[in-house]
Design a protein around this motif. Structure first.
Motif, mmCIF file in Angstrom:
data_model
loop_
_atom_site.group_PDB
_atom_site.id
_atom_site.type_symbol
_atom_site.label_atom_id
_atom_site.label_comp_id
_atom_site.label_asym_id
_atom_site.label_seq_id
_atom_site.Cartn_x
_atom_site.Cartn_y
_atom_site.Cartn_z
ATOM 1 N N GLY A 243 -34.743 10.480 -48.801
ATOM 2 C CA GLY A 243 -35.117 10.659 -47.409
ATOM 3 C C GLY A 243 -36.475 9.773 -47.043
ATOM 4 N N ASP A 244 -37.206 10.338 -46.101
ATOM 5 C CA ASP A 244 -38.304 9.739 -45.574
ATOM 6 C C ASP A 244 -39.475 9.218 -46.453
ATOM 7 O OD1 ASP A 244 -36.945 9.570 -43.047
ATOM 8 O OD2 ASP A 244 -38.054 11.028 -42.052
ATOM 9 N N THR A 245 -39.415 9.937 -47.662
ATOM 10 C CA THR A 245 -40.508 9.743 -48.389
ATOM 11 C C THR A 245 -40.623 8.530 -49.062
ATOM 12 O OG1 THR A 245 -39.381 10.636 -50.359
ATOM 13 C CG2 THR A 245 -40.856 12.073 -48.994
ATOM 14 N N ASN B 287 -37.969 21.070 -41.979
ATOM 15 C CA ASN B 287 -36.908 21.071 -40.830
ATOM 16 C C ASN B 287 -36.366 22.466 -40.314
ATOM 17 O OD1 ASN B 287 -34.150 21.096 -40.080
ATOM 18 N ND2 ASN B 287 -34.202 19.032 -40.264
ATOM 19 N N LYS B 288 -36.751 22.781 -39.093
ATOM 20 C CA LYS B 288 -36.189 24.315 -38.896
ATOM 21 C C LYS B 288 -34.974 24.598 -38.923
ATOM 22 C CE LYS B 288 -36.065 22.465 -33.903
ATOM 23 N NZ LYS B 288 -36.653 22.838 -32.888
ATOM 24 N N ASN B 289 -34.045 23.733 -39.029
ATOM 25 C CA ASN B 289 -32.428 24.078 -39.134
ATOM 26 C C ASN B 289 -32.137 23.788 -40.544
ATOM 27 O OD1 ASN B 289 -31.857 24.224 -36.303
ATOM 28 N ND2 ASN B 289 -31.707 21.986 -36.198
ATOM 29 N N ASP B 290 -32.807 23.422 -41.240
ATOM 30 C CA ASP B 290 -32.600 23.100 -42.757
ATOM 31 C C ASP B 290 -33.960 23.160 -43.525
ATOM 32 O OD1 ASP B 290 -31.823 22.628 -45.531
ATOM 33 O OD2 ASP B 290 -30.459 21.009 -44.934
ATOM 34 N N PRO B 291 -34.409 24.371 -43.942
ATOM 35 C CA PRO B 291 -35.662 24.182 -44.524
ATOM 36 C C PRO B 291 -35.984 23.613 -45.956
ATOM 37 C CG PRO B 291 -35.346 26.314 -44.113
ATOM 38 C CD PRO B 291 -34.146 25.669 -43.808
ATOM 39 N N SER B 292 -34.903 22.913 -46.392
ATOM 40 C CA SER B 292 -34.822 22.276 -47.718
ATOM 41 C C SER B 292 -35.255 20.732 -47.403
ATOM 42 C CB SER B 292 -33.601 22.322 -48.479
ATOM 43 O OG SER B 292 -32.572 21.551 -47.561
ATOM 44 N N LYS B 293 -35.297 20.388 -46.076
ATOM 45 C CA LYS B 293 -35.371 19.118 -45.668
ATOM 46 C C LYS B 293 -36.630 18.981 -45.038
ATOM 47 C CE LYS B 293 -30.659 17.530 -45.094
ATOM 48 N NZ LYS B 293 -29.780 17.051 -44.085
ATOM 49 N N THR B 294 -37.385 17.670 -44.878
ATOM 50 C CA THR B 294 -38.676 17.639 -43.979
ATOM 51 C C THR B 294 -38.508 16.484 -43.340
ATOM 52 O OG1 THR B 294 -39.682 16.394 -45.682
ATOM 53 C CG2 THR B 294 -40.358 18.655 -45.954
ATOM 54 N N SER B 295 -39.207 16.645 -42.264
ATOM 55 C CA SER B 295 -39.325 15.515 -41.468
ATOM 56 C C SER B 295 -40.853 14.921 -41.278
ATOM 57 C CB SER B 295 -39.136 15.831 -39.755
ATOM 58 O OG SER B 295 -37.661 16.286 -39.853
ATOM 59 N N HIS B 296 -40.900 13.599 -40.847
ATOM 60 C CA HIS B 296 -42.280 13.047 -40.701
ATOM 61 C C HIS B 296 -42.553 13.004 -39.379
ATOM 62 C CE1 HIS B 296 -42.982 11.452 -44.881
ATOM 63 N NE2 HIS B 296 -41.604 11.625 -44.985
ATOM 64 N N ILE B 297 -43.764 13.677 -38.993
ATOM 65 C CA ILE B 297 -44.086 13.735 -37.415
ATOM 66 C C ILE B 297 -45.159 13.025 -37.107
ATOM 67 C CG2 ILE B 297 -45.032 15.435 -35.852
ATOM 68 C CD1 ILE B 297 -42.208 16.423 -37.171
ATOM 69 N N TYR B 298 -44.562 12.144 -35.964
ATOM 70 C CA TYR B 298 -45.639 11.291 -35.280
ATOM 71 C C TYR B 298 -45.831 11.541 -33.774
ATOM 72 C CZ TYR B 298 -44.404 8.299 -39.153
ATOM 73 O OH TYR B 298 -44.029 7.818 -40.243
ATOM 74 N N ARG B 299 -46.835 11.153 -33.032
ATOM 75 C CA ARG B 299 -47.095 11.342 -31.707
ATOM 76 C C ARG B 299 -47.312 9.684 -31.225
ATOM 77 N NH1 ARG B 299 -51.392 13.594 -27.724
ATOM 78 N NH2 ARG B 299 -50.219 13.302 -26.082
ATOM 79 N N VAL B 300 -46.651 9.245 -30.145
ATOM 80 C CA VAL B 300 -47.043 7.945 -29.764
ATOM 81 C C VAL B 300 -47.187 8.040 -28.345
ATOM 82 C CG1 VAL B 300 -45.786 5.468 -29.465
ATOM 83 C CG2 VAL B 300 -45.198 7.100 -31.553
ATOM 84 N N ILE B 301 -48.237 7.269 -27.817
ATOM 85 C CA ILE B 301 -48.493 7.103 -26.504
ATOM 86 C C ILE B 301 -48.370 5.557 -26.045
ATOM 87 C CG2 ILE B 301 -50.545 7.592 -24.527
ATOM 88 C CD1 ILE B 301 -51.280 9.984 -26.492
ATOM 89 N N LEU B 302 -47.962 5.303 -25.199
ATOM 90 C CA LEU B 302 -48.009 3.839 -24.531
ATOM 91 C C LEU B 302 -48.533 3.755 -23.485
ATOM 92 C CD1 LEU B 302 -46.299 1.105 -25.923
ATOM 93 C CD2 LEU B 302 -44.601 1.849 -24.146
ATOM 94 N N GLU B 303 -49.140 2.466 -23.054
ATOM 95 C CA GLU B 303 -49.675 2.105 -21.760
ATOM 96 C C GLU B 303 -49.010 0.893 -21.485
ATOM 97 O OE1 GLU B 303 -54.015 1.752 -22.163
ATOM 98 O OE2 GLU B 303 -54.278 4.113 -21.844
ATOM 99 N N SER B 304 -47.948 0.669 -20.541
ATOM 100 C CA SER B 304 -47.258 -0.370 -20.537
ATOM 101 C C SER B 304 -47.893 -1.486 -19.776
ATOM 102 C CB SER B 304 -45.765 -0.060 -19.518
ATOM 103 O OG SER B 304 -44.987 0.430 -20.419
ATOM 104 N N ALA B 305 -47.550 -2.883 -20.384
ATOM 105 C CA ALA B 305 -47.903 -4.155 -19.586
ATOM 106 C C ALA B 305 -46.779 -4.662 -18.950
ATOM 107 C CB ALA B 305 -48.661 -5.019 -20.722
ATOM 108 N N ASP B 306 -46.647 -5.795 -18.704
ATOM 109 C CA ASP B 306 -45.538 -6.650 -18.418
ATOM 110 C C ASP B 306 -44.317 -6.433 -19.164
ATOM 111 O OD1 ASP B 306 -47.211 -7.571 -16.462
ATOM 112 O OD2 ASP B 306 -47.404 -9.665 -17.570
ATOM 113 N N PRO B 307 -43.061 -6.263 -18.438
ATOM 114 C CA PRO B 307 -41.956 -6.033 -19.143
ATOM 115 C C PRO B 307 -41.521 -7.688 -19.811
ATOM 116 C CG PRO B 307 -41.506 -5.910 -16.774
ATOM 117 C CD PRO B 307 -42.871 -6.346 -17.060
ATOM 118 N N ALA B 308 -41.210 -7.443 -21.010
ATOM 119 C CA ALA B 308 -40.785 -8.599 -22.053
ATOM 120 C C ALA B 308 -39.457 -8.087 -22.645
ATOM 121 C CB ALA B 308 -41.835 -9.043 -22.810
#
Length: 155
Positions: A149-151, A88-109
């Protein structure tokens, strides 16, 4: 898929990614869970290539925020990569789990309350994913160690 087929199906296994792991496929279900990590989305994906169903538990802050931003629905095509942990850039004692998500939308539901999911993620952008902090902590939350945390996985 018929209701009978859905009843005969086992729950999809939870995704427990290592850095670099990807899930690509079609969203078959979107639900929420109110548990130890607060309210978070569960997106079930029918993976490409016949790999079967997998349940993506969006309890990590970054993943929850990305899902809230993109608002996946049944029938959408989705791709998710887990990049690993980052300090974590604001608190180096903490970590974040990093994801990238891409979506191709279909019909709204119909889906969960994505506005609330986004608010929960925005309320603690640099904190480990625990959802929005409740107004009054529960006994279980008060007993959690300071390093919680996230672990830890909820399954």
């Amino acid at each position: 898929m018929s209701l009978s087929d859905q009843l005969d199906q086992d729950h999809a296994p939870g995704w427990k990614p290592e850095p670099g792991a990807k899930v690509i496929g079609t969203v078959t279900d979107v639900t929420t869970l109110d548990g130890t990590y607060g309210v978070y989305p569960i997106v079930t994906v029918d993976q490409e290539g016949g790999a079967g169903l997998v349940a993506i538990h969006g309890f990590h802050t970054v993943l929850k925020g990305e899902l809230a931003r993109l608002q996946p629905k049944r029938g959408d095509r989705i791709g998710i990569i887990y990049k690993g942990e980052s300090k974590n850039k604001n608190d180096p004692s903490k970590t974040s789990h990093i994801y990238r998500v891409i979506l191709e939308s279909a019909d709204p539901a119909a889906g969960p309350d994505w506005a609330q999911m986004g608010a929960d993620a925005a309320a603690a952008p640099d904190a480990p994913s625990a959802g929005a902090a409740p107004a009054a902590p529960s006994v279980a939350a008060a007993a959690a160690p300071a390093t919680f945390g996230d672990t830890d996985d909820p399954f």
